[in-house]
Design a protein around this motif. Structure first.
Motif, PDB file in Angstrom:
ATOM      1  N   PHE A 118       0.827  -1.207   0.000  1.00 20.84           N
ATOM      2  CA  PHE A 118       0.000   0.000   0.000  1.00 20.84           C
ATOM      3  C   PHE A 118       0.865   1.262   0.000  1.00 20.84           C
ATOM      4  N   LYS A 122       0.925   4.059  -3.103  1.00 19.87           N
ATOM      5  CA  LYS A 122       0.752   5.495  -2.877  1.00 19.87           C
ATOM      6  C   LYS A 122       1.808   6.300  -3.636  1.00 19.87           C
ATOM      7  N   ASN A 125       0.714   6.713  -7.002  1.00 23.59           N
ATOM      8  CA  ASN A 125      -0.646   7.289  -7.043  1.00 23.59           C
ATOM      9  C   ASN A 125      -1.711   6.310  -7.551  1.00 23.59           C
ATOM     10  N   ARG A 127      -3.012   3.754  -5.207  1.00 24.54           N
ATOM     11  CA  ARG A 127      -3.524   3.027  -4.038  1.00 24.54           C
ATOM     12  C   ARG A 127      -4.992   2.666  -4.223  1.00 24.54           C
ATOM     13  N   HIS A 128      -5.746   3.518  -4.878  1.00 24.98           N
ATOM     14  CA  HIS A 128      -7.191   3.309  -5.036  1.00 24.98           C
ATOM     15  C   HIS A 128      -7.524   2.235  -6.077  1.00 24.98           C
ATOM     16  N   LYS A 129      -6.503   1.733  -6.783  1.00 26.73           N
ATOM     17  CA  LYS A 129      -6.750   0.699  -7.804  1.00 26.73           C
ATOM     18  C   LYS A 129      -6.260  -0.675  -7.355  1.00 26.73           C
ATOM     19  N   SER A 130      -5.999  -0.835  -6.057  1.00 22.96           N
ATOM     20  CA  SER A 130      -5.357  -2.063  -5.575  1.00 22.96           C
ATOM     21  C   SER A 130      -6.168  -3.327  -5.855  1.00 22.96           C
ATOM     22  N   ASP A 131      -7.509  -3.206  -5.944  1.00 22.31           N
ATOM     23  CA  ASP A 131      -8.326  -4.396  -6.166  1.00 22.31           C
ATOM     24  C   ASP A 131      -8.714  -4.589  -7.632  1.00 22.31           C
ATOM     25  N   LYS A 132      -8.197  -3.732  -8.517  1.00 21.07           N
ATOM     26  CA  LYS A 132      -8.474  -3.862  -9.943  1.00 21.07           C
ATOM     27  C   LYS A 132      -7.510  -4.859 -10.583  1.00 21.07           C
ATOM     28  N   GLU A 141      -1.250   3.460 -16.433  1.00 20.28           N
ATOM     29  CA  GLU A 141      -1.454   2.897 -15.094  1.00 20.28           C
ATOM     30  C   GLU A 141      -0.733   1.558 -14.952  1.00 20.28           C
TER      31      GLU A 141
END
Length: 220
Positions: A118, A122, A125, A127-132, A141
């Motif tokens: 995690f 970060k 940039n 972190r918000h796509k970790s489960d994709k 990306e």
């Protein structure tokens, strides 16, 4: 940190590198450039022992790569992060699992893995796509995830082979900024690219190859 002395690499019908000599100091960020087929990728492969030089001397940190035992190659590679142009992500694993993969191979504790993955996401940039999953991400990306995977183990050296070859100019600039941030923490970085815009006005050393020959050095 990295030293080549009269290094040559031959294949059946051509010479990829011919009598290459250069040194890179600890903490430097250096570019190596030249047209396609000039030997950039081969040079990087020699550094992480995907290939073996036919002539000359290669030293990486305290290792002499010419005489490195096969059993010591994994130890060498623990100190080297590699960023590939074609990403080489695992499409059937989510982003977290892709970045965590190298840590799991080394037996890192799961609690530490979660924190390190995690923290690394970060930095790029994402972190918000970790489960994709990789196929759902843009090329830029995916390249940033490839970079995260390379740095999650806190390597001493990062090697990047055309890291912006499959992304747009704005994304390329962002990736280079991330490399600079990582370099500022003390990591030695060698970036192979044919795109001179990546290092223009960076003030960094640029090593030039011309179809296997060392063609000089400049400061961008």
């Amino acid at each position: 940190m990295i030293h080549f002395e009269d290094v040559s690499k031959h294949y059946d019908n051509y010479t990829a590198l011919r009598k290459i000599t250069f040194s890179i100091g600890k903490g430097e960020m250096v570019f190596i450039t030249g047209p396609s087929g000039s030997g950039k990728s081969t040079l990087l492969k020699l550094l992480y022992r995907a290939e073996i030089a036919d002539e000359g001397i290669i030293r990486v940190m305290d290792w002499g790569l010419n005489t490195l035992k096969e059993s010591d190659i994994p130890l060498l590679r623990r100190h080297i992060g590699v960023v590939f142009q074609d990403f080489r992500l695992l499409d059937n694993r989510n982003i977290f699992e892709n970045v965590a993969f190298a840590l799991r191979i080394r037996g890192v504790d799961e609690k530490d893995i979660k924190a390190r993955v995690f923290d690394t996401l970060k930095i790029v940039n994402l972190r918000h796509k970790s489960d994709k999953y990789p196929p759902t991400l843009s090329g830029g990306e995916q390249q940033r995830i490839s970079l995260a995977r390379a740095i999650v183990s806190d390597p001493t050296i990062i090697l990047a082979d055309e890291p912006t070859g499959n992304v747009d100019p704005d994304t390329s600039a962002g990736i280079i900024r991330t490399f600079k941030d990582i370099n500022a923490r003390g990591t030695t970085i060698l970036i192979a690219t044919h795109n001179r815009e990546l290092f223009r006005n960076t003030g960094r050393r640029v090593l030039k190859l011309d179809f296997g020959n060392f063609a000089g050095e400049e400061t961008a």
